[in-house]
Write an enzyme that holds these catalytic residues in place. Structure first.
Site, PDB file in Angstrom:
ATOM      1  N   LYS A 230       0.795  -1.099   0.008  1.00 19.23           N
ATOM      2  CA  LYS A 230       0.006   0.137  -0.041  1.00 19.23           C
ATOM      3  C   LYS A 230       0.907   1.309  -0.065  1.00 19.23           C
ATOM      4  O   LYS A 230       0.312   2.418  -0.455  1.00 19.23           O
ATOM      5  CB  LYS A 230      -0.859   0.044   1.245  1.00 19.23           C
TER       6      LYS A 230
HETATM    7  C1  LIG Z   1      -4.279  -4.769   0.101  1.00 21.90           C
HETATM    8  C2  LIG Z   1      -3.411  -6.114   0.190  1.00 21.90           C
HETATM    9  C3  LIG Z   1      -3.523  -6.757  -0.895  1.00 21.90           C
HETATM   10  C4  LIG Z   1      -4.869  -6.809  -1.811  1.00 21.90           C
HETATM   11  O1  LIG Z   1      -4.576  -5.858  -3.046  1.00 21.90           O
HETATM   12  P1  LIG Z   1      -5.782  -5.391  -3.814  1.00 21.90           P
HETATM   13  O2  LIG Z   1      -5.155  -4.260  -4.627  1.00 21.90           O
HETATM   14  O3  LIG Z   1      -6.915  -4.856  -3.045  1.00 21.90           O
HETATM   15  O4  LIG Z   1      -6.328  -6.389  -4.776  1.00 21.90           O
HETATM   16  C5  LIG Z   1      -2.859  -8.042  -1.125  1.00 21.90           C
HETATM   17  N1  LIG Z   1      -1.771  -8.001  -0.057  1.00 21.90           N
HETATM   18  C6  LIG Z   1      -1.637  -7.426   0.760  1.00 21.90           C
HETATM   19  C7  LIG Z   1      -0.632  -7.524   1.834  1.00 21.90           C
HETATM   20  C8  LIG Z   1      -2.276  -6.242   0.915  1.00 21.90           C
HETATM   21  O5  LIG Z   1      -2.185  -5.185   2.034  1.00 21.90           O
END
Ligand SMILES: *Cc1c(COP(=O)(O)O)cnc(C)c1O
Length: 497
Positions: free
Chosen positions: A113
């Protein structure tokens, strides 16, 4: 270029307007009016650039109303070695022959993120200036763990903004809770909710749409905005790292220019994999996009059958950031696949809201199958994959990345496709130490969070991320826990309204 809404193709917004607004008034998501192209020459040139420079090249194609200086300012402020543990920002690690792990978790909160939430505050404040908003932007976040912390780190002490994060008291990991309750910065507040993630999320939505609150904010020259992945300002930065990874593979002579690669993405809200799809549509040589889910496999079924049905059991898994049954970014993909038919999108998503289900046309089913492969992975297989990857390749992956590795192995066994492949790694194993240790050691670790981190360090030999190690001695700043019904009062009080 301008931005349309997936629910109304006649909407016309600049990138700055789309980013500041977050979501279209009609409930649709903003999407660029055309997909800019990327040439192989441009990819080669990127091989010699820093990550911030690569990002600037990509942003220039999407944020056509931003000046070069504005884009440069945003990219350099976000992607530097003060904020990321590596000057490369994202690292490519060799797993086995022709298979690479794209580590997207070297940012301040150890999850992917950060790749978008480190730059979003700069994009948002620059957008606000460009359209003369002259308002303080108040970011409200409901989080199940990773987004809240990444948004706090991104927005802390950013002038012209303040941020409030609500998390479910019992619904986050001890490390995630500590990350949030020790947050520094003068414009941040964090509060626990006595309830689950849905209660926090509904509470935030209710505040967003409360007329009384809106008027109070208005009269104080403030406005709400959102930091979740419905905002184009979070999606665009994610396109960059796929292009960047390809440029690095070419530069390192791992692939020849023009060779196709597969991309595997552990998926929840469909934001990360959608960014890879955009990169492909721009011209990045990508063969298959492999969508990996945990037991919440609504996307696996959808890609394989064309029927989206959220009426199913919700599982709490060891890859919690993918525990989701409504993948909001799918709306953008379907808009593109159905020929930008906004009436069709309104029908499908109306049906989703009403019945929890919709079925796409045969043409869209065929397009889904052509572009994507989908698979899912149980908790048991996630643990087995962590163990096998550790034993065979001396690589320690987190629970989310392990889901992707397992689905990729299944894909390879099913198709025999030996195309070189990049697997997106979305979190540091240290963020999910308990599950990773249990997978490797074979038994539940009976120790506190920081002892687990030390044990994982002994096993993996990976350096402990400074930001996580520092939490041990950091003072807890935010101890408040409230009922979800009191969230509105909390927001008004925090803003002194
Ligand atoms: C948010 C997240 C995901 C999923 O990503 P999306 O873009 O929502 O598909 C996968 N792994 C981790 C560790 C995340 O924080």
């Amino acid at each position: 270029m301008y931005y349309k809404s997936t629910r109304n193709s006649s909407v016309k917004k600049s990138a700055a307007e789309a980013i500041a607004q977050g979501i279209s008034e009609d409930g649709g998501l903003f999407i660029p009016s055309e997909i800019p192209s990327l040439s192989l020459d441009e990819i080669v040139a990127m091989g010699e650039m820093s990550y911030a420079e690569r990002a600037a090249k990509v942003f220039a194609k999407y944020l056509t109303d931003f000046t070069d200086e504005e884009i440069k300012y945003c990219c350099e402020s976000a992607y530097n070695d003060k904020k990321f543990a590596t000057a490369n920002i994202a690292e490519l690690s060799h797993l086995f022959d022709g298979t690479y792990i794209l580590e997207l978790w070297h940012g301040p909160t150890c999850a992917f993120k950060d790749m978008a939430l480190q730059i979003l505050p700069y994009l948002l404040t620059t957008s606000a200036k460009k359209i003369n908003l002259n308002k303080k932007i108040v970011i409200l976040v409901a989080t199940s763990g990773d987004t809240g912390k990444a948004a706090l780190e991104g927005f802390k002490d950013v002038e012209g903004t303040s941020i409030m994060v609500f998390y479910p008291e019992e619904g986050v990991s001890p490390m995630q809770k500590r990350q949030m309750t020790t947050q520094d910065g003068s414009n941040v507040s964090v509060c626990a909710i006595n309830g689950n993630f849905d209660d926090a999320q509904s509470g935030v939505k209710a505040i967003f749409t409360n007329e009384e609150v809106k008027e109070k904010l208005d009269s104080a020259s403030m406005m709400f905005s959102s930091a979740n992945s419905i905002n184009w300002g979070r999606l665009a930065p994610q396109i960059v790292y796929y292009i960047s990874a390809y440029a690095t593979l070419v530069k390192d002579e791992e692939i020849n220019l023009g060779d196709k690669i597969n991309v595997v993405v552990p998926t929840g809200n469909f934001g990360n994999i959608l960014a890879a799809y955009f990169a492909k549509k721009m011209g990045l040589p990508i063969n298959k996009l492999i969508c990996a889910s945990n037991s919440n496999n609504v996307l696996t079924d959808f890609i394989n059958t064309g029927v989206y049905d959220r009426n199913r059991k919700f599982y709490t898994t060891i890859s919690p950031s993918m525990d989701i049954l409504i993948s909001s970014n799918l709306e953008r993909l379907l808009y593109m696949l159905c020929g930008e038919d906004d009436a069709q999108i309104r029908e499908w998503f109306g049906s989703l809201a009403k019945t929890g289900r919709y079925e796409v046309t045969d043409a869209v089913k065929a397009a889904l199958k052509a572009e994507f492969y989908a698979g899912c992975c149980s908790d048991e297989d996630t643990e087995k994959t962590i163990k096998a990857t550790f034993d065979k390749y001396s690589y320690t992956c987190d629970t989310h990345t392990a889901v992707a590795v397992k689905v990729y192995n299944d894909y390879r066994a099913a198709t025999g496709d030996a195309t070189k492949t990049v697997i997106a790694s979305t979190a540091s194993p240290y963020k999910f130490s308990a599950s990773v240790l249990e997978a490797i050691d074979g038994s539940k670790p009976d120790m506190d969070e920081f002892a687990m981190v030390d044990r994982l360090c002994e096993l993996s030999k990976y350096e402990i991320p400074e930001s996580l190690a520092a939490l041990k001695n950091k003072e807890i700043r935010f101890k408040e826990s409230i009922e979800s019904a009191d969230m509105k009062d909390f927001v008004l009080r925090s803003l002194s309204l």
